[in-house]
Design a protein around this motif. Structure first.
Motif, PDB file in Angstrom:
ATOM      1  N   LYS A  28       0.742  -0.966  -0.072  1.00  0.00           N
ATOM      2  CA  LYS A  28      -0.213   0.198   0.247  1.00  0.00           C
ATOM      3  C   LYS A  28       1.082   1.258  -0.197  1.00  0.00           C
ATOM      4  O   LYS A  28       0.598   2.122  -0.465  1.00  0.00           O
ATOM      5  N   GLU A 163       0.833   1.466  15.223  1.00  0.00           N
ATOM      6  CA  GLU A 163      -0.204   0.460  16.361  1.00  0.00           C
ATOM      7  C   GLU A 163       1.245   0.775  17.823  1.00  0.00           C
ATOM      8  O   GLU A 163       1.628   0.346  17.966  1.00  0.00           O
ATOM      9  N   GLN A 190      -7.312  -0.225  21.809  1.00  0.00           N
ATOM     10  CA  GLN A 190      -6.417  -1.444  20.448  1.00  0.00           C
ATOM     11  C   GLN A 190      -4.942  -1.870  21.304  1.00  0.00           C
ATOM     12  O   GLN A 190      -4.833  -2.998  20.551  1.00  0.00           O
ATOM     13  N   TRP A 216     -12.990   3.971   7.495  1.00  0.00           N
ATOM     14  CA  TRP A 216     -12.938   3.934   6.493  1.00  0.00           C
ATOM     15  C   TRP A 216     -12.768   2.619   5.791  1.00  0.00           C
ATOM     16  O   TRP A 216     -13.584   2.136   4.140  1.00  0.00           O
ATOM     17  N   ARG A 217     -12.818   1.397   6.551  1.00  0.00           N
ATOM     18  CA  ARG A 217     -13.098  -0.192   6.535  1.00  0.00           C
ATOM     19  C   ARG A 217     -13.810  -0.330   6.029  1.00  0.00           C
ATOM     20  O   ARG A 217     -14.505  -1.548   6.124  1.00  0.00           O
ATOM     21  N   GLY A 381      -4.100  -4.983  13.443  1.00  0.00           N
ATOM     22  CA  GLY A 381      -4.142  -3.928  12.010  1.00  0.00           C
ATOM     23  C   GLY A 381      -4.498  -4.257  10.306  1.00  0.00           C
ATOM     24  O   GLY A 381      -3.830  -4.374   9.429  1.00  0.00           O
ATOM     25  N   GLU A 383      -6.871  -6.480   7.598  1.00  0.00           N
ATOM     26  CA  GLU A 383      -8.275  -6.262   7.267  1.00  0.00           C
ATOM     27  C   GLU A 383      -8.865  -7.453   6.291  1.00  0.00           C
ATOM     28  O   GLU A 383      -7.926  -7.505   5.776  1.00  0.00           O
ATOM     29  N   ARG A 426     -11.990  -5.730  11.802  1.00  0.00           N
ATOM     30  CA  ARG A 426     -11.132  -6.102  10.584  1.00  0.00           C
ATOM     31  C   ARG A 426     -11.513  -6.328   9.117  1.00  0.00           C
ATOM     32  O   ARG A 426     -11.286  -6.772   8.239  1.00  0.00           O
TER      33      ARG A 426
HETATM   34  N1  LIG Z   1      -9.281   9.081   3.426  1.00  0.00           N
HETATM   35  C1  LIG Z   1      -9.241   7.712   3.134  1.00  0.00           C
HETATM   36  N2  LIG Z   1     -10.633   7.152   1.911  1.00  0.00           N
HETATM   37  C2  LIG Z   1     -11.541   5.929   1.416  1.00  0.00           C
HETATM   38  N3  LIG Z   1      -9.985   4.682   2.743  1.00  0.00           N
HETATM   39  C3  LIG Z   1      -8.845   4.635   3.506  1.00  0.00           C
HETATM   40  C4  LIG Z   1      -8.966   6.531   3.650  1.00  0.00           C
HETATM   41  N4  LIG Z   1      -7.956   5.657   4.573  1.00  0.00           N
HETATM   42  C5  LIG Z   1      -7.564   4.679   4.724  1.00  0.00           C
HETATM   43  N5  LIG Z   1      -8.613   3.990   3.608  1.00  0.00           N
HETATM   44  C6  LIG Z   1      -9.066   2.754   4.028  1.00  0.00           C
HETATM   45  O1  LIG Z   1     -10.137   1.802   4.997  1.00  0.00           O
HETATM   46  C7  LIG Z   1      -9.068   0.834   5.442  1.00  0.00           C
HETATM   47  C8  LIG Z   1      -8.509   1.535   6.813  1.00  0.00           C
HETATM   48  O2  LIG Z   1      -7.636   2.263   6.751  1.00  0.00           O
HETATM   49  P1  LIG Z   1      -5.857   1.750   8.040  1.00  0.00           P
HETATM   50  O3  LIG Z   1      -5.846   0.456   7.837  1.00  0.00           O
HETATM   51  O4  LIG Z   1      -5.476   2.634   8.186  1.00  0.00           O
HETATM   52  O5  LIG Z   1      -6.750   1.593   9.467  1.00  0.00           O
HETATM   53  P2  LIG Z   1      -6.411   1.531  10.540  1.00  0.00           P
HETATM   54  O6  LIG Z   1      -7.182   2.552  11.060  1.00  0.00           O
HETATM   55  O7  LIG Z   1      -4.950   2.004  10.927  1.00  0.00           O
HETATM   56  O8  LIG Z   1      -7.105   0.233  11.407  1.00  0.00           O
HETATM   57  P3  LIG Z   1      -6.375  -0.062  12.529  1.00  0.00           P
HETATM   58  O9  LIG Z   1      -5.585   0.166  12.965  1.00  0.00           O
HETATM   59  O10 LIG Z   1      -7.896  -1.406  12.982  1.00  0.00           O
HETATM   60  O11 LIG Z   1      -5.925  -1.688  12.118  1.00  0.00           O
HETATM   61  C9  LIG Z   1      -7.968   0.671   4.157  1.00  0.00           C
HETATM   62  O12 LIG Z   1      -8.755  -0.189   3.688  1.00  0.00           O
HETATM   63  C10 LIG Z   1      -7.465   1.808   3.419  1.00  0.00           C
HETATM   64  O13 LIG Z   1      -7.378   2.116   2.327  1.00  0.00           O
END
Ligand SMILES: Nc1ncnc2c1ncn2[C@@H]1O[C@H](COP(=O)(O)OP(=O)(O)OP(=O)(O)O)[C@@H](O)[C@H]1O
Length: 442
Positions: A28, A163, A190, A216-217, A381, A383, A426
């Motif tokens: 990514k 994390e 978390q 956004w997940r 971390g 999905e 997730r």
């Molecule tokens: N601004 C955005 N618009 C659309 N999709 C997004 C955006 N930011 C992140 N995503 C998508 O949302 C999903 C989750 O993002 P990310 O892995 O950064 O989440 P996270 O907050 O680190 O989650 P966690 O800590 O719970 O694992 C991913 O598929 C990512 O590509």
């Protein structure tokens, strides 16, 4: 963070919590950002691949090489002294800084504690100078050596620490020593690795904070479910989570069957529950983090049952000195002892053959597997399109009752609430919940 890397294309290092997160991040992140675990940074810098003898954990037999540094302690057997040295050594290796503190040694008696600390320090000094010997070392050993005597090198302009609610203190110290501008991202709810000495570093860096409460997940329903879970935490988040308005994530009751395919993950709290879900499987699968932990734990339980104590090499099993001790713990309600007893008794002499078969069906590459299985800890971390949350997670209402009955359970019950929150957040498309969880939370 990936977007940040695209907008500011300076060379950066994204430090991932584990290898599966680092692999996903590599797909990514822009090329200007190197994505690695802290261990992989140290592994490469110290050329660990040039030496053999990497072991997952120190055991009694490894201490024999340090016999000349170990002597008797009044009031303790030789076995107790050595077990205490091993525990103290592990605590020192996962903590930041140079000093072997009193807190690293759990003994109550001051003179015994001081004697064990002195011997452990001597063992650590020899162990950490592993370039001068070829004795076995663990992953924590070379990370600690890197922290003490090296720094992150290269033409890097910044660090991304992910994390951060569950950082190894050694990693915090490595990041601080790098003197690089650092972006720290995490979610205190978390935090699930306190039992391993991880600390919540979210407020250990003097930086401006920006809340990120939108995911956004997944869609709004999973966000609501997550908020409901976290209401059972003794300190729920100040900013409730919101979902992605453009996404619908279905929440369903798990009835024992789900159509598997790439992107389907089955999550459990324990390896033992994962084993039950896999025992009759006929098709290939991938277990995140590898199958060795599960095989080691269940073969150790089997060995304990058959009095082969020298084959009991898993930490979660070796805390029981005999099968009757495990049995007693199970009778007293220890859920992990119960599950191990149930599996060893249910599968009996077939257990080693089932573990072998699972070893053969296991795909080492996640992308090749039609089914992914994982403990919730290892899925952190990550999905997946479809997630099944199995039934060995504690119900939030039960955890609240446990905390009210016994205040000393505060941290552990909060960690278990966090773990359920991690597991349930997730999925992108479909989330299957075990019946008890579904009935309580939906
Ligand atoms: N601004 C955005 N618009 C659309 N999709 C997004 C955006 N930011 C992140 N995503 C998508 O949302 C999903 C989750 O993002 P990310 O892995 O950064 O989440 P996270 O907050 O680190 O989650 P966690 O800590 O719970 O694992 C991913 O598929 C990512 O590509």
């Amino acid at each position: 963070m990936a977007e940040y890397g695209r907008r500011w294309p300076a060379r950066g290092l994204y430090v991932a919590f584990n290898k599966s997160i680092a692999d996903e991040a590599r797909r990514k992140f822009p090329q200007s950002i190197d994505t690695r675990t802290g261990h992989s940074v140290a592994f490469r810098a110290l050329k660990i691949h040039e030496r053999g003898q990497l072991i997952s954990t120190f055991r009694f037999e490894h201490l024999r090489a340090y016999d000349e540094l170990i002597s008797g302690v009044p009031g303790m057997t030789d076995g107790q002294v050595r077990a205490s040295i091993l525990r103290t050594l592990n605590n020192f290796l996962i903590d930041g800084g140079t000093s072997l503190k009193a807190a690293h040694c759990a003994l109550d008696d001051t003179s015994q504690r001081n004697a064990v600390r002195r011997m452990t320090l001597a063992v650590a000094n020899k162990l950490l100078r592993f370039r001068k010997h070829d004795l076995p070392i663990t992953h924590d050993t070379y990370l600690k050596a890197f922290e003490l005597w090296h720094r992150i090198e290269g033409d890097l302009q910044y660090l991304l620490l992910d994390e951060a609610q569950d950082l190894n203190p050694v990693m915090i110290s490595i990041a601080a020593k790098s003197n690089l501008p650092t972006i720290v991202v995490g979610d205190s709810h978390q935090s699930i690795y306190r039992f391993r000495g991880a600390v919540d570093a979210m407020d250990q860096f003097a930086v401006d904070a920006m809340p990120l409460s939108q995911s956004w997940r997944f869609g709004a329903d999973v966000a609501k479910l997550a908020n409901r879970i976290l209401l059972h935490h003794s300190a729920p988040p100040r900013h409730p989570l919101t979902g992605n308005p453009a996404r619908f994530t279905e929440i369903l009751k798990y009835g024992g069957h789900v159509r598997t395919g790439p992107g389907t993950a089955v999550l459990a709290r324990t390896n033992a529950r994962l084993f039950e879900s896999l025992a009759n499987i006929q098709k290939p699968f991938h277990l995140i983090g590898g199958i060795e932990d599960l095989q080691r734990q269940l073969s150790s339980a089997y060995a304990l049952r058959h009095h082969r104590l020298n084959l009991v090499i898993d930490e979660t099993v070796s805390r029981f000195t005999s099968w009757p001790a495990l049995d007693n713990a199970a009778e007293r309600g220890d859920p992990d002892a119960r599950k191990l007893r149930e599996i060893v008794e249910r599968y009996g002499v077939q257990l080693p053959a089932i573990l072998d078969r699972l070893g053969r069906l296991h795909c080492s590459r996640e992308a090749d597997a039609p089914l992914i299985v994982s403990t919730a800890h290892k899925a952190k971390g990550r999905e997946f399109a479809t997630v099944v949350v199995l039934d060995d997670f504690d119900l939030p209402s039960e955890l609240v009752k446990r905390r009210r009955k016994d205040a000393s359970q505060l941290h552990e019950t909060n960690q278990l609430i966090n773990l359920l929150y991690v597991a349930c957040t997730r999925a992108t498309d479909r989330l299957y919940l075990a019946e008890g969880l579904f009935n309580e939370l939906c």
